[in-house]
Design a protein around this motif. Structure first.
Motif, short mmCIF file in Angstrom:
data_model
loop_
_atom_site.label_atom_id
_atom_site.label_comp_id
_atom_site.label_asym_id
_atom_site.label_seq_id
_atom_site.Cartn_x
_atom_site.Cartn_y
_atom_site.Cartn_z
N ARG A 1 121.11 130.59 -26.29
CA ARG A 1 120.46 131.72 -25.64
C ARG A 1 121.31 132.97 -25.88
O ARG A 1 122.54 132.92 -25.80
CB ARG A 1 120.27 131.46 -24.15
CG ARG A 1 119.43 130.21 -23.87
CD ARG A 1 119.24 129.98 -22.39
NE ARG A 1 118.27 130.89 -21.80
CZ ARG A 1 116.96 130.65 -21.74
NH1 ARG A 1 116.46 129.53 -22.24
NH2 ARG A 1 116.14 131.53 -21.18
N ALA B 1 122.02 136.93 -24.75
CA ALA B 1 121.85 137.78 -23.57
C ALA B 1 121.75 139.26 -23.89
O ALA B 1 121.42 140.06 -23.02
CB ALA B 1 123.00 137.55 -22.59
N GLU C 1 117.03 136.39 -24.14
CA GLU C 1 116.67 136.53 -22.74
C GLU C 1 116.14 137.92 -22.40
O GLU C 1 115.42 138.08 -21.41
CB GLU C 1 117.88 136.21 -21.86
CG GLU C 1 118.34 134.76 -21.98
CD GLU C 1 119.57 134.47 -21.17
OE1 GLU C 1 120.20 135.44 -20.67
OE2 GLU C 1 119.93 133.28 -21.02
N HIS C 2 116.49 138.91 -23.23
CA HIS C 2 116.11 140.29 -22.91
C HIS C 2 115.51 140.97 -24.14
O HIS C 2 116.09 141.91 -24.70
CB HIS C 2 117.32 141.07 -22.40
CG HIS C 2 118.00 140.43 -21.23
ND1 HIS C 2 117.38 140.26 -20.02
CD2 HIS C 2 119.24 139.89 -21.10
CE1 HIS C 2 118.20 139.66 -19.18
NE2 HIS C 2 119.33 139.42 -19.81
N THR D 1 116.85 131.59 -28.22
CA THR D 1 116.04 132.31 -27.23
C THR D 1 116.76 133.58 -26.83
O THR D 1 117.94 133.55 -26.47
CB THR D 1 115.81 131.44 -25.98
OG1 THR D 1 115.15 130.23 -26.36
CG2 THR D 1 114.95 132.18 -24.96
N TYR E 1 112.18 130.66 -19.25
CA TYR E 1 112.86 131.87 -18.79
C TYR E 1 113.14 131.82 -17.29
O TYR E 1 113.44 132.84 -16.67
CB TYR E 1 112.04 133.11 -19.13
CG TYR E 1 112.20 133.56 -20.57
CD1 TYR E 1 113.07 134.59 -20.92
CD2 TYR E 1 111.51 132.92 -21.59
CE1 TYR E 1 113.23 134.98 -22.24
CE2 TYR E 1 111.66 133.31 -22.92
CZ TYR E 1 112.52 134.34 -23.23
OH TYR E 1 112.69 134.72 -24.55
N ASP F 1 109.09 136.50 -17.90
CA ASP F 1 109.52 135.85 -16.66
C ASP F 1 108.48 134.92 -16.06
O ASP F 1 108.71 134.33 -15.00
CB ASP F 1 109.96 136.89 -15.62
CG ASP F 1 108.83 137.80 -15.15
OD1 ASP F 1 107.76 137.80 -15.79
OD2 ASP F 1 109.03 138.52 -14.16
#
Length: 452
Positions: free
Chosen positions: A292, A294, A42-43, A40, A21, A16
């Motif tokens: 991206r 998730a 995200e998590h 990418t 991000y 973050d």
């Protein structure tokens, strides 16, 4: 199939605080550009919140309790030096699998926790673990490519330390974020100074003003911006050696860094999101998928993913996160601190933490406990916390006391136990391996704040 694969592990970089991000400061323009051209996640989560267990998972596809690298350097009464965990010889290793298929493997590192004594060097024909700074690491990579390896199929691992404390950004990087390095209270701090500050904050012996906290965060962000410049240099080297268009670049971090999120600083003391939520970006010019993802993913799946990226059939457990798409997954992590064993798992938007404290009269090691050997009563010795990351991404509001969440906790606990158990197809090491560290190594570990 890509000819080259470069794995870049950024030490201490929390997801973050990268601008790709969503961070408010432009800390990573080069990485942002890679993210726009690649995939990418995200998590993505590391398996631990400090280097050795996390990197061991990245190399072996096993969780810390499975590969056995759980504990840091420990002094023994009546002995000089110390002992520390090392990777057992029966664990699988991503470089070993690549080497078996003829791919040349090299590592260029700058972290005393990753040197040859750890056993992490298996499978690498070149393993330079004591480079002093990213510029020397990148020059070593460039020289290695220049000796003919640019014409080979290769796997290169870089571990960059520029965002690790003590934060030492250039003056221009601090100025980008409205600060002055010359007046920063933390510019002269050593790693041992930061380590002492972390302990003092944890004990409530010192408090920092809002201005001091902002100063420290700015220094960290500026260090990340400096690190981003090293990624730019890496891409230039690949371009100059004529391999950029045939080389996949994978960027991640071994763990994050707390910056007062839960009152402290640093890493290796909790499994909260600030210490385990890490970037994961794959830029593959051969199959240029963009977008991206998730779904939660774990770095324990990186060996499987890297081998598939290189067109190699894999013996590793887990899954290829690139081809897995948006299928559901859990991200699990472990941490051992003295008599405390911490575990955390994310499933969907929920994240469950369980912290167990051994009774003083127990005779099991943390490794045995995490492998499920402890059958004693844990009542009064366990803390459970539950967070809804969709509503509470910083893990500030504990929902475990809500009766409506009891079934969620029960289900997630079962997921946690399943994750911690033997992985399908995995070779779990039979026992922890310890190695001796001499006084020279102890001094170097002390300089980084790992030993007092």
């Amino acid at each position: 199939m890509v000819r080259g694969i470069v794995l870049v592990v950024l030490d201490c970089v929390r997801a973050d605080h990268l601008s790709c991000y969503g961070y408010g400061r432009e800390t990573t323009p080069t990485i942002d550009a890679l993210a726009r051209r690649g995939l990418t996640w995200e998590h993505a989560y590391s398996t631990c919140s400090w280097t050795k267990p996390s990197v061991a998972s990245i190399l072996t596809g096993l969780y810390p309790s499975q590969h056995g690298v759980l504990r840091g350097p420990k002094r023994l009464r009546g002995r000089t030096g110390c002992v520390t965990d090392a990777l057992p010889g029966d664990c699988p290793h991503v470089a070993g699998e690549f080497a078996r298929t003829g791919r040349q493997c090299a590592a260029f590192l700058n972290n005393v926790q990753l040197e040859n004594y750890t056993g992490f060097n298996r499978g690498f024909s070149t393993y330079v673990a004591d480079c002093r700074g990213a510029d020397r690491q990148l020059k070593a990579l460039d020289d290695w490519l220049a000796t003919g390896h640019a014409d080979d199929r290769f796997f290169a691992y870089l571990h960059l330390m520029e965002a690790h404390w003590p934060y030492k950004p250039r003056r221009r990087h601090v100025a980008l974020f409205g600060g002055d390095r010359n007046t920063s209270a933390f510019a002269a701090y050593s790693a041992r100074d930061f380590s002492r500050l972390r302990r003092a904050l944890a004990r409530g012996e010192v408090t920092l003003s809002a201005g001091e906290r902002e100063d420290l965060i700015r220094m960290y962000d500026a260090a990340v911006r400096r690190l981003d410049g090293k990624i730019k240099l890496l891409l230039r080297i690949l371009e100059n050696r004529g391999v950029r268009d045939t080389t996949a670049v994978v960027i991640t971090a071994d763990h994050g860094e707390e910056l007062f999120d839960h009152g402290g600083i640093g890493h290796g003391h909790s499994l909260h999101v600030e210490t385990t939520h890490v970037p994961l970006i794959v830029s593959n010019p051969i199959e240029p998928a963009c977008g991206r993802r998730a779904e939660p993913v774990s770095l324990v799946d990186l060996p499987h993913t890297l081998l598939r990226l290189g067109g190699v059939g894999t013996v590793f457990p887990g899954r290829d996160v690139i081809s897995a798409g948006t299928s559901a997954s859990a991200a699990y992590g472990e941490l051992s601190i003295g008599r405390r064993c911490l575990r955390a798992i994310r499933v969907g938007d929920r994240r469950l933490h369980r912290e167990s404290t051994f009774p003083r009269d127990h005779d099991l090691s943390p490794l045995e406990f995490l492998r499920g050997a402890y059958r004693g009563d844990t009542s009064g010795h366990e803390t459970v916390r539950l967070y809804d990351l969709a509503a509470d991404p910083g893990e500030r509001k504990d929902l475990a006391g809500d009766p409506a969440e009891a079934s969620v906790i029960e289900c997630m606990t079962k997921e946690m136990e399943a994750a911690a158990g033997p992985r399908a197809g995995a070779v779990q090491s039979a026992a922890r391996r310890e190695v001796d560290a001499d006084e020279v190594l102890v001094d170097r570990l002390r300089a980084l704040g790992y030993i007092e």
